[in-house]
Motif scaffolding. Structure first.
Motif, PDB file in Angstrom:
ATOM      1  N   PHE A 290     101.942 -33.610  50.723  1.00 32.62           N
ATOM      2  CA  PHE A 290     101.130 -33.249  51.883  1.00 32.62           C
ATOM      3  C   PHE A 290     101.397 -31.803  52.299  1.00 32.62           C
ATOM      4  N   LEU A 291     102.623 -31.337  52.139  1.00 35.09           N
ATOM      5  CA  LEU A 291     102.920 -29.937  52.445  1.00 35.09           C
ATOM      6  C   LEU A 291     102.192 -29.007  51.479  1.00 35.09           C
ATOM      7  N   TRP A 292     102.107 -29.406  50.209  1.00 38.85           N
ATOM      8  CA  TRP A 292     101.318 -28.626  49.253  1.00 38.85           C
ATOM      9  C   TRP A 292      99.850 -28.647  49.653  1.00 38.85           C
ATOM     10  N   TYR A 293      99.355 -29.804  50.065  1.00 42.35           N
ATOM     11  CA  TYR A 293      97.974 -29.906  50.548  1.00 42.35           C
ATOM     12  C   TYR A 293      97.740 -28.955  51.719  1.00 42.35           C
ATOM     13  N   THR A 294      98.698 -28.882  52.628  1.00 47.13           N
ATOM     14  CA  THR A 294      98.563 -28.006  53.786  1.00 47.13           C
ATOM     15  C   THR A 294      98.483 -26.542  53.355  1.00 47.13           C
ATOM     16  N   GLY A 295      99.286 -26.154  52.367  1.00 46.66           N
ATOM     17  CA  GLY A 295      99.212 -24.788  51.860  1.00 46.66           C
ATOM     18  C   GLY A 295      97.854 -24.487  51.252  1.00 46.66           C
ATOM     19  N   ILE A 296      97.321 -25.429  50.482  1.00 49.80           N
ATOM     20  CA  ILE A 296      95.989 -25.264  49.897  1.00 49.80           C
ATOM     21  C   ILE A 296      94.934 -25.255  50.992  1.00 49.80           C
ATOM     22  N   TYR A 297      95.114 -26.079  52.000  1.00 50.24           N
ATOM     23  CA  TYR A 297      94.210 -26.147  53.153  1.00 50.24           C
ATOM     24  C   TYR A 297      94.144 -24.788  53.859  1.00 50.24           C
ATOM     25  N   ILE A 298      95.305 -24.193  54.111  1.00 55.31           N
ATOM     26  CA  ILE A 298      95.359 -22.887  54.786  1.00 55.31           C
ATOM     27  C   ILE A 298      94.666 -21.833  53.928  1.00 55.31           C
ATOM     28  N   ALA A 299      95.000 -21.784  52.637  1.00 51.82           N
ATOM     29  CA  ALA A 299      94.398 -20.783  51.748  1.00 51.82           C
ATOM     30  C   ALA A 299      92.890 -20.992  51.629  1.00 51.82           C
ATOM     31  N   GLY A 300      92.472 -22.246  51.513  1.00 55.66           N
ATOM     32  CA  GLY A 300      91.048 -22.540  51.395  1.00 55.66           C
ATOM     33  C   GLY A 300      90.259 -22.167  52.641  1.00 55.66           C
ATOM     34  N   LEU A 301      90.786 -22.523  53.805  1.00 60.83           N
ATOM     35  CA  LEU A 301      90.087 -22.171  55.041  1.00 60.83           C
ATOM     36  C   LEU A 301      90.051 -20.662  55.257  1.00 60.83           C
ATOM     37  N   LEU A 302      91.144 -19.983  54.904  1.00 58.81           N
ATOM     38  CA  LEU A 302      91.175 -18.526  55.034  1.00 58.81           C
ATOM     39  C   LEU A 302      90.133 -17.888  54.117  1.00 58.81           C
ATOM     40  N   ALA A 303      90.058 -18.342  52.876  1.00 65.22           N
ATOM     41  CA  ALA A 303      89.071 -17.793  51.943  1.00 65.22           C
ATOM     42  C   ALA A 303      87.647 -18.078  52.422  1.00 65.22           C
ATOM     43  N   TRP A 304      87.402 -19.313  52.865  1.00 67.83           N
ATOM     44  CA  TRP A 304      86.077 -19.686  53.352  1.00 67.83           C
ATOM     45  C   TRP A 304      85.696 -18.846  54.571  1.00 67.83           C
ATOM     46  N   GLY A 305      86.616 -18.690  55.505  1.00 64.07           N
ATOM     47  CA  GLY A 305      86.345 -17.889  56.698  1.00 64.07           C
ATOM     48  C   GLY A 305      86.102 -16.425  56.370  1.00 64.07           C
ATOM     49  N   CYS A 306      86.870 -15.871  55.444  1.00 64.49           N
ATOM     50  CA  CYS A 306      86.680 -14.461  55.061  1.00 64.49           C
ATOM     51  C   CYS A 306      85.338 -14.257  54.375  1.00 64.49           C
ATOM     52  N   VAL A 307      84.965 -15.167  53.475  1.00 64.22           N
ATOM     53  CA  VAL A 307      83.664 -15.059  52.806  1.00 64.22           C
ATOM     54  C   VAL A 307      82.547 -15.190  53.830  1.00 64.22           C
ATOM     55  N   ARG A 308      82.687 -16.099  54.739  1.00 64.13           N
ATOM     56  CA  ARG A 308      81.672 -16.301  55.782  1.00 64.13           C
ATOM     57  C   ARG A 308      81.532 -15.059  56.662  1.00 64.13           C
ATOM     58  N   PHE A 309      82.669 -14.408  57.002  1.00 61.14           N
ATOM     59  CA  PHE A 309      82.610 -13.213  57.831  1.00 61.14           C
ATOM     60  C   PHE A 309      81.966 -12.038  57.097  1.00 61.14           C
ATOM     61  N   THR A 310      82.166 -11.942  55.781  1.00 55.41           N
ATOM     62  CA  THR A 310      81.541 -10.835  55.042  1.00 55.41           C
ATOM     63  C   THR A 310      80.029 -10.980  54.999  1.00 55.41           C
ATOM     64  N   ARG A 311      79.532 -12.175  55.163  1.00 60.77           N
ATOM     65  CA  ARG A 311      78.074 -12.409  55.121  1.00 60.77           C
ATOM     66  C   ARG A 311      77.428 -12.394  56.498  1.00 60.77           C
ATOM     67  N   MET A 312      78.223 -12.227  57.538  1.00 61.19           N
ATOM     68  CA  MET A 312      77.677 -12.228  58.901  1.00 61.19           C
ATOM     69  C   MET A 312      77.109 -10.866  59.256  1.00 61.19           C
ATOM     70  N   ASP A 313      76.094 -10.870  60.101  1.00 62.31           N
ATOM     71  CA  ASP A 313      75.529  -9.640  60.640  1.00 62.31           C
ATOM     72  C   ASP A 313      76.282  -9.321  61.934  1.00 62.31           C
ATOM     73  N   VAL A 314      77.161  -8.337  61.863  1.00 64.08           N
ATOM     74  CA  VAL A 314      78.002  -8.020  63.019  1.00 64.08           C
ATOM     75  C   VAL A 314      77.466  -6.811  63.742  1.00 64.08           C
TER      76      VAL A 314
END
Length: 166
Positions: A142-166
């Motif tokens: 579960f701790l490994w899952y949490t690390g993957i969870y953090i990395a995945g959400l960070l990547a998803w959020g960064c990709v989403r922010f690059t596509r936003m009209d700011v």
């Protein structure tokens, strides 16, 4: 980065203040390695919250994201409490599912488990801590899952922010 850094600093202050007071007042014995493992796990909690908040802020306005984060954090705490109190029931499985969506409570309970040195879960420590104790702890997987969870959400959020009209 600044938001995450402040969250990590705040979590460190809270953790070391509480550990210091407990050791000073109660003389609770905990090995140095156990305290550092617990601290590392406790520091993962702000990382989960900031990456989830980053992702949420790319979809929602600030107020809506704040409300969502409070609701998710509260749901995680409630799910963890159900998992601790009602073990081996359907409600405990609901707690497990909420831990998969927001693993903050599972990280807290594993941190408490490590801090008490993996003490006897059915004995005095668990009874003394009540609902704040660790009847069931997150596994290493579960701790490994949490690390993957953090990395995945960070990547998803960064990709989403690059596509936003700011």
């Amino acid at each position: 980065l600044g938001y995450t850094l402040w969250g990590l600093v705040y979590a460190a202050l809270v953790f070391w203040s509480l550990v210091g007071i407990v050791h000073w007042k109660l003389g609770f014995p905990a090995g140095d390695s156990a305290v550092w493992r617990a601290f590392g796990l406790f520091e993962l909690i702000p990382l989960v919250l900031t990456t989830l908040s980053l992702l949420g802020s790319s979809y929602l306005p600030a107020l809506g994201n704040g409300v969502l984060m409070v609701l998710l954090f509260g749901t995680g705490m409630l799910g963890g409490l159900l998992e601790q109190i009602l073990s081996n029931t359907a409600m405990a499985r609901v707690g497990l599912v909420t831990s998969l969506f927001i693993p903050t409570d599972s990280l807290y309970r594993r941190s408490v488990f490590e801090l008490t040195g993996g003490a006897d879960l059915l004995g005095g420590i668990r009874l003394a801590l009540g609902p704040f104790g660790s009847a069931s702890v997150a596994s290493d997987a579960f701790l490994w899952y949490t690390g993957i969870y953090i990395a995945g959400l960070l990547a998803w959020g960064c990709v989403r922010f690059t596509r936003m009209d700011v």
